[in-house]
Design an enzyme around this catalytic site. Structure first.
Site, short mmCIF file in Angstrom:
data_model
loop_
_atom_site.label_atom_id
_atom_site.label_comp_id
_atom_site.label_asym_id
_atom_site.label_seq_id
_atom_site.Cartn_x
_atom_site.Cartn_y
_atom_site.Cartn_z
N LYS A 12 -0.07 2.56 -17.98
CA LYS A 12 -0.51 3.96 -17.97
C LYS A 12 0.21 4.75 -19.06
CE LYS A 12 -1.50 4.42 -13.01
NZ LYS A 12 -2.92 4.75 -13.14
N ARG A 41 -7.58 -2.01 -5.37
CA ARG A 41 -8.67 -2.79 -4.76
C ARG A 41 -8.28 -4.25 -4.56
NH1 ARG A 41 -12.42 -0.84 -9.62
NH2 ARG A 41 -10.87 0.82 -9.51
N1 BES Z 1 -3.44 4.74 -8.42
C1 BES Z 1 -4.43 4.83 -9.42
C2 BES Z 1 -5.43 5.95 -9.14
C3 BES Z 1 -4.95 7.36 -9.35
C4 BES Z 1 -5.01 7.94 -10.61
C5 BES Z 1 -4.53 8.11 -8.29
C6 BES Z 1 -4.60 9.25 -10.78
C7 BES Z 1 -4.13 9.42 -8.46
C8 BES Z 1 -4.16 9.99 -9.71
C9 BES Z 1 -5.22 3.54 -9.49
O1 BES Z 1 -4.51 2.39 -9.24
C10 BES Z 1 -5.76 3.44 -10.87
O2 BES Z 1 -4.98 3.31 -11.78
N2 BES Z 1 -7.07 3.47 -11.03
C11 BES Z 1 -7.69 3.41 -12.30
C12 BES Z 1 -8.87 2.48 -12.21
C13 BES Z 1 -9.49 2.13 -13.54
C14 BES Z 1 -8.52 1.31 -14.35
C15 BES Z 1 -10.77 1.38 -13.30
C16 BES Z 1 -8.13 4.81 -12.71
O3 BES Z 1 -8.58 5.59 -11.84
O4 BES Z 1 -7.99 5.15 -13.88
MN MN Z 2 -3.55 1.66 -10.97
#
Ligand code: BES
Ligand code: MN
Ligand code: ZN
Length: 519
Positions: free
Chosen positions: A286, A360
């Site tokens: 990230k 997931r």
């Molecule tokens: N934990 C995150 C989702 C999230 C993002 C929660 C921002 C709260 C605030 C999750 O694991 C994630 O990173 N999801 C990705 C999925 C994508 C890579 C398909 C996302 O939402 O960007």
């Molecule tokens: Mn994630």
């Protein structure tokens, strides 16, 4: 506040020695606000001077004569709550009043609070009962009185307000049902505060081991059954999802399980919560800005474990099992790579396109395992799963995806009575198509379009025909809509929705859910 410091009495409110004595007033158009006799003289005067109309949040603070035992008297406006037709909105008005009272106590540095409960004749028909008012005010006060100061050490001042020590609710009649209302409000609010405590712990203060330790202690105190699947057993069971996510970590993964069984053999509700104790994204790392918030990626897990504390206390007729797949998501030479193919507990193979779509992967194993092991009537998962849900619903609604209309209705009802609204999104074959893989059964991302739904589509591979609902709490678990009883930081969302869903779960619900069509 300690659990046993919320008490009830039918003695007159003005006889108590207290830092703050509270009466509630209801706004009436062009008329004097409705309020108890005890403060009518003052309210009338203030209303005639246009100083106080009983509007939501209006406050009239005065200092009674020296011979009165209360140090301060506060009249708090509830707005036109006697005319509110929407029951959820009326409940919310009382809960928000509770939150406001907690703030008023902080301002006055009041250690204790005595409240005269509003008379049912001053409330809307849907909430016109002393026990309901007692429940909502209790809930709002405890939630509003929440603070997390565990790590304030050298900057902590002796003069810092420590929070409320005691609350007394005054009601002229029927103390037994009022006590029951207090108990409900208290159990729900304490559970939500426990969720907030877990979430406020940083990644180095709350690992999979802490989830396990918390559940173990809770089980010992309450008689719930505790089980923890450790890494070795996961390998034997073939839980390739959680093992893959954990590959880059120095802390082993854990699947923490709490089981509540009522005396009579019954149906079971399965709750699954994402317990990702820190989400760096893994190799698909990230951006650094805001990454610290990813310590909150365990809020789903916190919600299901905390809800079990209330379940253990309230002993509902339905069985409840909570599962938390817990790990962090780190990068490093052992970490799972984009392109890797994994095999889940139920045999489904998956191509990991993006290691940041890890929630997931751990939920898939947990849900498939839970369904196989406990054959539940339904499964509900809560997860901070996608950033996309924040784009769609902001910080105001939890995203809901489900294969069962009756279960959706139950969750909508439980959510709105809890002040935690949910909004359903569709799921059909077009979204499932987005996650088809060329080389495995499925892949773990479906691109940007419909990101919340394609995440749910992934999860749908692990529920068979079991009635299932998925709550995406990424927008509501923290930074939730500003309210008097929701602090900045983690909200404890989904905890009270789960508790209310379980409270309302009846034989008819089971029948409806079983009959309801999947989609
Ligand atoms: N934990 C995150 C989702 C999230 C993002 C929660 C921002 C709260 C605030 C999750 O694991 C994630 O990173 N999801 C990705 C999925 C994508 C890579 C398909 C996302 O939402 O960007
Ligand atoms: Mn994630
Ligand atoms: Zn995550």
């Amino acid at each position: 506040m300690k659990k046993n410091r919320i008490t009830t009495t039918n003695k007159a409110a003005e006889t108590f020695k207290t830092d703050l004595l509270v009466y509630l007033a209801v706004e009436v158009k062009d008329k004097m606000p409705l309020c108890p006799k005890a403060v009518q003289t003052q309210v009338k005067k203030a209303w005639e001077l246009k100083d106080f109309r009983g509007k939501t949040g209006d406050q009239l603070l005065f200092y009674p004569p020296a011979k009165a035992p209360a140090k301060r008297v506060l009249v708090l406006g509830l707005g036109p709550v006697n005319r509110e037709e929407d029951r959820a909105a009326a409940l919310e008005a009382l809960r928000e009043a509770g939150g406001r009272l907690a703030k008023a106590c902080e301002k006055a540095r009041a250690k204790d609070l005595v409240i005269s409960l509003p008379a049912p004749k001053h409330l809307a028909p849907g909430i016109a009962e002393y026990p309901v008012a007692a429940e909502m005010l209790t809930e709002g006060i405890i939630l509003g009185d929440y603070r997390f100061v565990k790590y304030k050490e050298t900057t902590k001042k002796k003069t810092d307000y420590p929070g409320l020590a005691a609350v007394k609710l005054v009601c002229p009649e029927g103390l037994k049902p009022v006590r029951e209302g207090v108990r409900r409000g208290r159990n729900a609010a304490f559970a939500a505060c426990a969720s907030r405590d877990m979430a406020n712990e940083p990644g180095n203060g709350w690992t999979s081991a802490d989830f396990a330790a918390y559940a173990k202690v809770l089980a010992k105190e309450t008689g719930l059954t505790y089980r923890c699947i450790e890494k070795k057993e996961m390998e034997t069971l073939g839980m390739g999802g959680i093992l893959a996510v954990n590959q880059g970590s120095s802390v082993p993964p854990r699947m923490v399980i709490l089981e509540y069984r009522p005396e009579k053999k019954t149906e079971t509700i399965l709750l699954v919560g994402k317990g990702l104790t820190f989400d760096s994204g893994g190799i698909s790392i990230k951006p650094s800005a805001g990454m610290e918030d990813m310590k909150y990626d365990m809020c789903g897990g916190a919600a299901v474990l905390s809800a079990m504390a209330a379940v253990a206390e309230e002993k509902p007729a339905v069985g409840v099992v909570a599962i938390v797949p817990a790990t962090d998501n780190m990068s490093g030479s052992n970490a799972v790579h984009p392109g890797d193919i994994i095999r889940h507990f139920n045999g489904v193979t998956s191509e990991v396109i993006n290691t940041d779509a890890e929630g997931r992967l751990i939920l898939g194993d947990a849900m498939a395992f839970g369904i196989k092991t406990y054959t539940p009537t339904c499964v509900i998962d809560a997860a901070t799963l996608t950033g996309a849900v924040i784009i769609g619903l902001g910080h105001h609604y939890t995203g809901l995806v489900s294969n069962n209309d009756a279960l959706v209705r139950q969750l909508e009802a439980a959510g709105s009575t809890s002040g935690e609204p949910v909004w359903r999104l569709p799921l059909d074959k077009n979204f499932k198509k987005q996650i088809e893989s060329k080389v495995a059964d499925i892949k773990n991302t479906g691109g940007r379009p419909g990101g919340t739904i394609t995440a749910a589509a992934y999860l749908s591979n692990f529920v068979d025909n079991t009635p299932w609902a998925h709550l995406d709490i990424a927008g509501t678990a923290w930074d939730f809509t500003e309210k008097t009883y929701i602090p900045k930081g983690p909200s404890g969302t989904a905890t009270r929705t789960f508790i209310n869903l379980i409270r309302n779960w009846e034989t008819d619900t089971v029948k409806a859910v079983k009959k309801s069509k999947g989609r």
